[in-house]
Scaffold this motif. Structure first.
Motif, mmCIF file in Angstrom:
data_model
loop_
_atom_site.group_PDB
_atom_site.id
_atom_site.type_symbol
_atom_site.label_atom_id
_atom_site.label_comp_id
_atom_site.label_asym_id
_atom_site.label_seq_id
_atom_site.Cartn_x
_atom_site.Cartn_y
_atom_site.Cartn_z
ATOM 1 N N LEU A 1 10.328 58.343 2.071
ATOM 2 C CA LEU A 1 10.685 58.818 3.311
ATOM 3 C C LEU A 1 9.539 59.290 4.315
ATOM 4 O O LEU A 1 9.144 58.990 5.123
ATOM 5 C CB LEU A 1 12.039 59.696 3.533
ATOM 6 C CG LEU A 1 12.483 60.072 4.984
ATOM 7 C CD1 LEU A 1 12.940 58.899 5.674
ATOM 8 C CD2 LEU A 1 13.499 61.268 4.920
ATOM 9 N N GLN A 2 8.885 60.083 3.554
ATOM 10 C CA GLN A 2 7.638 60.789 4.032
ATOM 11 C C GLN A 2 6.520 59.841 4.033
ATOM 12 O O GLN A 2 6.142 59.719 5.079
ATOM 13 C CB GLN A 2 7.317 61.832 3.270
ATOM 14 C CG GLN A 2 5.995 62.727 3.603
ATOM 15 C CD GLN A 2 5.621 63.747 2.967
ATOM 16 O OE1 GLN A 2 5.973 63.860 1.863
ATOM 17 N NE2 GLN A 2 4.731 64.729 3.309
ATOM 18 N N LEU A 3 6.417 58.860 3.208
ATOM 19 C CA LEU A 3 5.424 57.886 3.051
ATOM 20 C C LEU A 3 5.852 56.860 4.518
ATOM 21 O O LEU A 3 4.775 56.462 4.924
ATOM 22 C CB LEU A 3 5.320 57.184 1.888
ATOM 23 C CG LEU A 3 4.446 57.890 0.777
ATOM 24 C CD1 LEU A 3 4.630 57.106 -0.401
ATOM 25 C CD2 LEU A 3 3.048 57.971 1.345
ATOM 26 N N SER B 1 12.375 59.697 -3.265
ATOM 27 C CA SER B 1 12.189 61.173 -2.707
ATOM 28 C C SER B 1 10.780 61.247 -2.043
ATOM 29 O O SER B 1 10.809 61.720 -0.933
ATOM 30 C CB SER B 1 12.208 61.987 -3.979
ATOM 31 O OG SER B 1 11.130 61.783 -4.680
ATOM 32 N N GLN B 2 9.891 60.145 -2.249
ATOM 33 C CA GLN B 2 8.594 60.164 -1.615
ATOM 34 C C GLN B 2 8.575 59.157 -0.533
ATOM 35 O O GLN B 2 7.544 59.082 0.269
ATOM 36 C CB GLN B 2 7.514 59.667 -2.632
ATOM 37 C CG GLN B 2 7.185 60.982 -3.456
ATOM 38 C CD GLN B 2 6.127 60.677 -4.520
ATOM 39 O OE1 GLN B 2 5.649 59.558 -4.702
ATOM 40 N NE2 GLN B 2 5.329 61.684 -5.068
ATOM 41 N N GLU C 1 -3.325 62.002 5.120
ATOM 42 C CA GLU C 1 -2.124 62.663 4.767
ATOM 43 C C GLU C 1 -1.580 61.481 3.573
ATOM 44 O O GLU C 1 -1.200 62.127 2.604
ATOM 45 C CB GLU C 1 -1.159 62.699 5.900
ATOM 46 C CG GLU C 1 -1.518 63.934 6.880
ATOM 47 C CD GLU C 1 -0.565 64.232 7.811
ATOM 48 O OE1 GLU C 1 0.728 63.943 7.558
ATOM 49 O OE2 GLU C 1 -0.928 64.023 8.975
ATOM 50 N N LYS D 1 7.298 57.506 7.108
ATOM 51 C CA LYS D 1 7.014 58.291 8.410
ATOM 52 C C LYS D 1 5.730 58.033 8.695
ATOM 53 O O LYS D 1 5.026 57.896 9.865
ATOM 54 C CB LYS D 1 7.585 59.505 8.317
ATOM 55 C CG LYS D 1 9.014 59.748 8.343
ATOM 56 C CD LYS D 1 9.394 61.048 8.560
ATOM 57 C CE LYS D 1 11.064 61.316 8.716
ATOM 58 N NZ LYS D 1 11.512 62.571 8.686
ATOM 59 N N LEU D 2 4.767 58.360 7.656
ATOM 60 C CA LEU D 2 3.309 58.518 7.805
ATOM 61 C C LEU D 2 2.898 57.070 8.056
ATOM 62 O O LEU D 2 1.861 56.695 8.725
ATOM 63 C CB LEU D 2 2.687 58.979 6.466
ATOM 64 C CG LEU D 2 2.790 60.338 6.338
ATOM 65 C CD1 LEU D 2 2.217 60.697 5.092
ATOM 66 C CD2 LEU D 2 2.223 61.239 7.428
ATOM 67 N N ILE E 1 -0.811 62.266 -0.530
ATOM 68 C CA ILE E 1 0.485 62.214 -1.114
ATOM 69 C C ILE E 1 0.220 61.096 -2.330
ATOM 70 O O ILE E 1 0.848 61.201 -3.335
ATOM 71 C CB ILE E 1 1.569 61.744 -0.027
ATOM 72 C CG1 ILE E 1 1.851 62.764 0.991
ATOM 73 C CG2 ILE E 1 2.858 61.082 -0.813
ATOM 74 C CD1 ILE E 1 2.684 62.449 2.161
#
Length: 178
Positions: free
Chosen positions: A132-134, A129-130, A173, A136-137, A177
């Motif tokens: 994808l966002q990581l 769950s984490q 960012e 992208k960053l 996270i």
């Protein structure tokens, strides 16, 4: 198989004075076959040597580096090194302020590679769950590192400053996270 393949490769006719045979072209064909075998053997040995050197010589700049795809560092090592390598990356600000473009590029390339490995290891250890966002960053961070590298090469101070600010924001960012 190799002999059949080589026999289809066209060679210019070889004219060797003093080499005669009762069958026309017999000696020239034998010589062409021998030369073809020697060329193939030399090419195979050279390729084998170069492949061996590429995989075995890790001190050479042209050697293959597989640590990025298969990290051999633990999550604890990556966590410990992440802040240190991020701080080292942000220290290129001194080079940017003094407009030492070449030194900024060299420092950027060296320091970002360690940070990249640490982040990759940490992202792989996170739950799906984490990730994808990581990712992208991570992509945003290292795209700005590349853009900063090109801007430093072109000596474009405004783009360098913009990319540096984007790198700082992306790191903030990521740390929020993680």
């Amino acid at each position: 198989m190799a002999l059949q393949l080589c026999s289809t490769i066209p060679f210019p006719s070889l004219s060797i004075p003093g080499w005669r045979c009762s069958k026309p072209g017999h000696t020239t064909q034998n010589l062409q076959r021998r030369l073809t075998r020697r060329r193939l053997t030399a090419a195979a040995l050279t390729t084998a040597f170069l492949v061996k050197e590429a995989f075995s010589n890790s001190n050479n700049a042209s050697s293959f580096e597989f640590r990025f795809t298969v990290p051999d560092q633990t999550l604890e090592e990556a966590d410990a090194g992440l802040k240190v390598h991020a701080r080292d990356l942000l220290q290129i600000k001194d080079f940017i302020d003094s407009k030492s473009w070449k030194e900024a590029q060299l420092a950027l390339r060296e320091r970002s590679s360690y940070l990249k490995q640490d982040l990759y290891t940490i992202i792989q250890a996170k739950p799906g769950s984490q990730r994808l966002q990581l990712r992208k960053l991570y992509s945003n961070l290292f795209n700005n590192v590349s853009r900063l590298d090109y801007a430093a090469r072109d000596r474009d101070a405004s783009v360098v400053q913009e990319c540096y600010n984007n790198i700082v924001a992306a790191l903030d960012e990521i740390f929020a996270i993680i």
